[in-house]
Scaffold this active site. Sequence first.
Site, mmCIF file in Angstrom:
data_model
loop_
_atom_site.group_PDB
_atom_site.id
_atom_site.type_symbol
_atom_site.label_atom_id
_atom_site.label_comp_id
_atom_site.label_asym_id
_atom_site.label_seq_id
_atom_site.Cartn_x
_atom_site.Cartn_y
_atom_site.Cartn_z
ATOM 1 N N ASP A 104 0.831 -1.192 0.063
ATOM 2 C CA ASP A 104 0.048 0.086 -0.041
ATOM 3 C C ASP A 104 0.872 1.113 -0.057
ATOM 4 O O ASP A 104 1.424 1.580 1.039
ATOM 5 C CB ASP A 104 -0.976 -0.049 1.438
ATOM 6 C CG ASP A 104 -1.820 1.075 1.258
ATOM 7 O OD1 ASP A 104 -1.903 1.688 0.204
ATOM 8 O OD2 ASP A 104 -2.298 1.596 2.224
ATOM 9 N N ASP A 322 -1.599 5.362 -5.886
ATOM 10 C CA ASP A 322 -2.122 4.400 -4.506
ATOM 11 C C ASP A 322 -2.197 2.912 -5.020
ATOM 12 O O ASP A 322 -3.024 2.635 -5.713
ATOM 13 C CB ASP A 322 -3.241 5.002 -3.958
ATOM 14 C CG ASP A 322 -3.779 3.981 -2.525
ATOM 15 O OD1 ASP A 322 -2.413 3.262 -2.297
ATOM 16 O OD2 ASP A 322 -4.921 4.153 -2.292
#
Length: 500
Positions: A104, A322
Amino acid sequence: MSGMKFLTVFLVVAAAAAAVVVGAGKFPAAGVLSLERIFPVNGKVEMEEIRGRDKARHARMLQSFAGGIVDFPVIGSSDPYLVGLYFTKVRLGTPPREYNVQIDTGSDILWVTCSACDDCPRTSGLGVELNFYNAASSSTATPISCEDQVCTSIVQTASAECSTETNQCGYTFQYGDGSGTTGHYVADLLYFDTVLGTSLIANSSAPIVFGCSTSESGDLMKTDRAIDGIFGFGQQGLSVISQLSSRGITPKVFSHCLKGEGNGGGILVLGEILDPRIVYSPLVPSQAHYNVYLQSIAVNGQLVPVDPSVFATTGNRGTIVDSGTTLSYIAPEAYDPFVNAIAAAVSPSARPTISREKPCFLVSSSIAEIFPPVSLNFDGGASMALRPADYLVHMGFVEGAAMWCIGFEKQPQGVTILGDLVLKDKIIVYDLARQRIGWADHDCSSSVNVSITSGKGEFINAGQLSVNGASGSALFNLQHKRTSALLLLLVLMIGSPFST
């Protein structure tokens, strides 16, 4: 078994050294070296004394450790109907235990589920065994107290909260999908593979601070995609890349190549992937996330009529890269013009329809033949080319025709998020030292070149990480399923900077 190999190497080296000494006429050919114990056989030795001696030794070893690149395995895919996320494996504690954690880049902290989390999922639909971290079972674990310098520094950044009852440095995180987690910080060893040169791969470890979650909510509680935790790759001081690079253990740059087709997988490395096709665009400074300057979108070579200010970083707006987001999201002012441009380009070859309130198209041939190319244009003249598979999602079949839906979602808050849908099948380089992001199209099942640096910004030389088993003197076999064997095992224990 590795201990036996290490012993064999030691004996060979010792024998070679003895042969040199004998040849010089210093000692007889047959000789015995006497060894003396540091600690008496029958004497009682306090554990703290042993740990203190080990820490002193580890500190000396750290002084001569020049650093290198670190690689991690990659599992998972961007397909929301298969996995919908990419994750890797980390080894924590002594003895080390393995944890599956989502990759992440939209958050900072590495956290894993704590054994004290009673309501957390016990099984996963991803086919992986869920493990729970227990500090009491690790001989190298150290809880982070409220008085610890690490805690007092991160409290200022709102990444920590202190409990006067337990004296534990805690945290509460809320993610964009509404899920959240609560827990406390702990320091323990992280084990990883380090490429130190063109022919040396070391089994290394370093102390890091990470989260031990005792409560989870939202999608984190769903068993179909349950995982052991999240591996945050953000820029803040407590991210693993920041902790390791600040001590010269790794470069201040990391890269990934996420394979989109088949079973997915890919490459994740704390280091810089080198490729002459990579183009770079600057990061927006002083941001919590990897914000970039998206300036325009083009469909089939024609600019979509959207004011560039829609993508600018102001307030809650901006464009973020992201890897923890499966699809991609676009500001509402740009969504309809973008979809309309695609619909106009495919008419009449594709029949438009609506499925679950999403614009979709029914097609009877390959989407590569029907749908137009899309380009995202960034500051610095860098463009990211998107194939139809990078902005469409296959949603099944209707009356014999394949249904493909727009994979970009309308983001009411005005934030544009480039998730795995866009990032897959590309080399993505996060160069924190130079504050830029780079990318290039790439088959993520093939080899990549990685710069081996000292961690201080100087290039030493380049090696190659490969997933196809090619040979060469400067070739490292890094398969996305991690099936290749290490060339050499070198145990490096690194002293903790968090202990006093």
